[in-house]
Design a protein around this motif. Sequence first.
Motif, mmCIF file in Angstrom:
data_model
loop_
_atom_site.group_PDB
_atom_site.id
_atom_site.type_symbol
_atom_site.label_atom_id
_atom_site.label_comp_id
_atom_site.label_asym_id
_atom_site.label_seq_id
_atom_site.Cartn_x
_atom_site.Cartn_y
_atom_site.Cartn_z
ATOM 1 N N LEU A 140 41.668 -21.794 10.077
ATOM 2 C CA LEU A 140 40.237 -22.104 10.022
ATOM 3 C C LEU A 140 39.473 -20.853 10.440
ATOM 4 O O LEU A 140 39.756 -20.250 11.479
ATOM 5 C CB LEU A 140 39.882 -23.264 10.951
ATOM 6 C CG LEU A 140 38.435 -23.749 10.894
ATOM 7 C CD1 LEU A 140 38.185 -24.504 9.606
ATOM 8 C CD2 LEU A 140 38.118 -24.644 12.091
ATOM 9 N N ILE A 141 38.507 -20.458 9.632
ATOM 10 C CA ILE A 141 37.702 -19.280 9.916
ATOM 11 C C ILE A 141 36.317 -19.721 10.346
ATOM 12 O O ILE A 141 35.760 -20.684 9.808
ATOM 13 C CB ILE A 141 37.634 -18.347 8.685
ATOM 14 C CG1 ILE A 141 36.973 -17.027 9.043
ATOM 15 C CG2 ILE A 141 36.929 -19.016 7.518
ATOM 16 C CD1 ILE A 141 37.058 -15.984 7.950
ATOM 17 N N SER A 142 35.750 -19.029 11.328
ATOM 18 C CA SER A 142 34.420 -19.367 11.837
ATOM 19 C C SER A 142 33.638 -18.089 12.098
ATOM 20 O O SER A 142 34.191 -17.073 12.532
ATOM 21 C CB SER A 142 34.522 -20.193 13.125
ATOM 22 O OG SER A 142 35.167 -19.456 14.151
ATOM 23 N N ALA A 143 32.336 -18.123 11.808
ATOM 24 C CA ALA A 143 31.418 -17.015 12.067
ATOM 25 C C ALA A 143 30.302 -17.514 12.960
ATOM 26 O O ALA A 143 29.878 -18.670 12.864
ATOM 27 C CB ALA A 143 30.849 -16.468 10.759
ATOM 28 N N SER A 144 29.827 -16.625 13.846
ATOM 29 C CA SER A 144 28.885 -17.054 14.871
ATOM 30 C C SER A 144 27.717 -16.101 14.960
ATOM 31 O O SER A 144 27.734 -14.976 14.433
ATOM 32 C CB SER A 144 29.598 -17.157 16.221
ATOM 33 O OG SER A 144 28.685 -17.373 17.273
ATOM 34 N N GLU A 145 26.683 -16.563 15.687
ATOM 35 C CA GLU A 145 25.516 -15.735 15.943
ATOM 36 C C GLU A 145 25.828 -14.578 16.881
ATOM 37 O O GLU A 145 25.025 -13.655 17.016
ATOM 38 C CB GLU A 145 24.390 -16.592 16.548
ATOM 39 C CG GLU A 145 23.727 -17.545 15.579
ATOM 40 C CD GLU A 145 22.787 -16.841 14.618
ATOM 41 O OE1 GLU A 145 22.418 -15.691 14.912
ATOM 42 O OE2 GLU A 145 22.438 -17.423 13.580
ATOM 43 N N ALA A 154 25.861 -19.693 18.525
ATOM 44 C CA ALA A 154 25.991 -20.839 17.625
ATOM 45 C C ALA A 154 26.875 -20.476 16.439
ATOM 46 O O ALA A 154 26.852 -19.358 15.937
ATOM 47 C CB ALA A 154 24.612 -21.278 17.142
ATOM 48 N N VAL A 155 27.668 -21.450 15.997
ATOM 49 C CA VAL A 155 28.592 -21.249 14.890
ATOM 50 C C VAL A 155 27.842 -21.451 13.574
ATOM 51 O O VAL A 155 27.301 -22.525 13.312
ATOM 52 C CB VAL A 155 29.799 -22.205 14.989
ATOM 53 C CG1 VAL A 155 30.741 -21.987 13.818
ATOM 54 C CG2 VAL A 155 30.529 -22.000 16.310
ATOM 55 N N ASN A 156 27.795 -20.402 12.751
ATOM 56 C CA ASN A 156 27.040 -20.452 11.497
ATOM 57 C C ASN A 156 27.812 -21.086 10.351
ATOM 58 O O ASN A 156 27.244 -21.797 9.530
ATOM 59 C CB ASN A 156 26.619 -19.038 11.083
ATOM 60 C CG ASN A 156 25.572 -18.461 11.995
ATOM 61 O OD1 ASN A 156 24.729 -19.179 12.502
ATOM 62 N ND2 ASN A 156 25.633 -17.154 12.213
ATOM 63 N N SER A 157 29.121 -20.820 10.274
ATOM 64 C CA SER A 157 29.894 -21.322 9.144
ATOM 65 C C SER A 157 31.341 -21.521 9.560
ATOM 66 O O SER A 157 31.843 -20.856 10.477
ATOM 67 C CB SER A 157 29.825 -20.361 7.953
ATOM 68 O OG SER A 157 30.581 -19.192 8.211
ATOM 69 N N VAL A 158 32.000 -22.451 8.889
ATOM 70 C CA VAL A 158 33.427 -22.711 9.061
ATOM 71 C C VAL A 158 34.046 -22.834 7.680
ATOM 72 O O VAL A 158 33.381 -23.226 6.714
ATOM 73 C CB VAL A 158 33.693 -24.001 9.881
ATOM 74 C CG1 VAL A 158 33.262 -23.832 11.320
ATOM 75 C CG2 VAL A 158 32.988 -25.195 9.250
#
Length: 703
Positions: free
Chosen positions: A529-534, A516-520
């Motif tokens: 665009l930066i994204s962080a995930s579980e 799951a994507v935690n933050s964008v």
Amino acid sequence: LACSHHHCAFPVNRNELCVWNTATAQPLYLSGHRCSISALSFGSKIKPLLVCSASHERVIVWNLEECTQKVQEGFTPRGIFIGTLLGMVLHIRFSPDDQQVAVCAGNQIYMLSTKNEAILAELDGHLAPVTAAEFCTWEKSMLISVSEDRTFKARKVWDYSTSQLIYQSGIITAFPLLSLLIDEVNKQIITGCAEGQLWIFSLISGHNYRCVTHIDLKKEQEKFCNKLVLLTSLGEGQNNSKFCKTDNTRPEGSVETSLPILLIEHCDFVYFHNEENKYSSQNTSYFWIGTSTGLLLINLANFELEAVLSYRDYSDLSIRIARSCALTRKAANGKVLCLITSMFEDMIAVLEVNLAALVRTQHSDFIPCGNDKSLSVIARYRIIKCFLSILNYFPTGVKNTVKDKPLVFHNKIKSSGYTAAPQMTMFSPNTNLKRKEVSKWKTSCKCKNKEYPLESYPPIKYEKEISVTCKPTPIFCVQYSGDGELLACGQADKTVLIFSSNLTDVHTVFAGHDGAVNSVGWSHDRKWLISASEDRTLRVWSVCNKEPALILGKEKFHKTVRFAQFYFIDTFILLCCGAEFNLLSFHLDTTKDDLKRYKQKSVCKLVQKFPMTSTMEITSLSAVNEFYSYIVLTAGSNRALEVFDLNAGCSTAVIQEAHVRSVHQICQNKGSSFSTQQPEAYNLFLTTAAGDGIKLWDLRTLR
């Protein structure tokens, strides 16, 4: 004890009442009781000013104007006997129209008339002595009471012949409830117990008497002192406050004492500010807390202490521990009268408190207004050398070139003799793009943003709702781009969706995460665009390309990346992992080698790690990317907020117990391309925690 306007009332020789006029400094002695006076109260109206005194055997109402006239004529003043043999009276209170008196005697409340001796109603239901009762001013015939049985009750009294119990609370605390106040402005009741705990309940219709907040005065005093010490270290370093000299640790051989709340009273101190208007409170309600060791002033807007007055800090005051106290609600010439009695001696003291001076000495001298060392989101001072070295981590304009090396022959390697790859094109990029779509994208980016009028109301009108997936999928994060054209959406189905601002269609779908994507987060130039995930990975996407430009895998992080964003106008990447956040320097290169298309050319290096103090995990992180700022805000699982100054490379402030639970979101005022704001507005930020509402903070005052 009792205070009202220019009068103070207290017993003399146990059974004689003395009313002291502070304006004329003339005492008025009233006799009529045989037993010790146990309760006093002034009436609600000024003319005529009534005072009621109660003892074990009788309750008397005195008209001060008539009593003064009788004394001047040489006669003995007499009061009106309104009750006899009611028992041990702990509290009395006049109704708003001064027509009735509520007398708390034992487990019962007697409604008496102020005109004659008549019991209008008897209210029971408490299982222990009733310690306080108050009339509700905005709702007729409503009475609220607290008792030593640790509950409060709300009643309606109709025609003083029948009474109806509206609400009865459960047991609130393990200690007896001693005091009560009704806040007319916010429609709340405030009650305090014998162990320094305050509870505030809502009286608004439909709120069902829910608890608004709970305040531990002992902890608030410690936080107040620590905050003043912190502000002093940030400011000039001069400390003249007696309160800040108090140590939090108890001396050897001493014991911890309780903090009974003897009194809760209104305060008419509405507005104060310093010369530079850096710290102000407008349209804010305050109330006094009278304890056995001192007076506290609490702000009802944020439920924090504004000032503390300790009895032991004044050598001229012989009373160190008070048994009871009373305060004037209205200030005369900016000063409030406080009446206290000693716990162990037959002694009464009158204190004159200059409220503005008290607040000024405990706040204004410590708030670093106009100081270069004060905290500010906007970068106001020069960049130090260590930060300059970070900025030059990746020199721009220099391409990495491979130097030719001498040809080396091995037994099992055959060489063609070339030291570089043949200059030929094996794969050509697909350039068959539709010109209409490109022109549409370019024109949408070049559109001019309209200025949003600040005097207008915020957007509260419901516009549109769309379903992002065919099946129910949690949405973990959303963020608008700075120009308001695009909306990024991180979901539990491991994808990132990009919508147009009107939510008409999906602009782009980014897929590649395994969790799951935690933050964008958007870059300042809206290209990345930066994204962080579980899945413990971080990806930087090109808005014009569905493939990631940079991937940081699991080997880089020991825990899940909860939050990631661009920082310092796209110079760095900030991310939090576990109990620390990382500052990364990066260089993005989307070009592909024809032979090694799988290998990314983008580079990212760790600059520094910043651990948060005494926490297991950082739950939220926030920093400004729209302009240069050194400040980074973090929230931890220990319910604390911590402020980092990356220019100094260290933590500069810690706010303990910001919420009753861990803060899960920090929202800063990061600026907008649609509105122009004052520089001071950027020092405001919001925090929220589950079950504890939303709090608005000021970075300059850490409040």
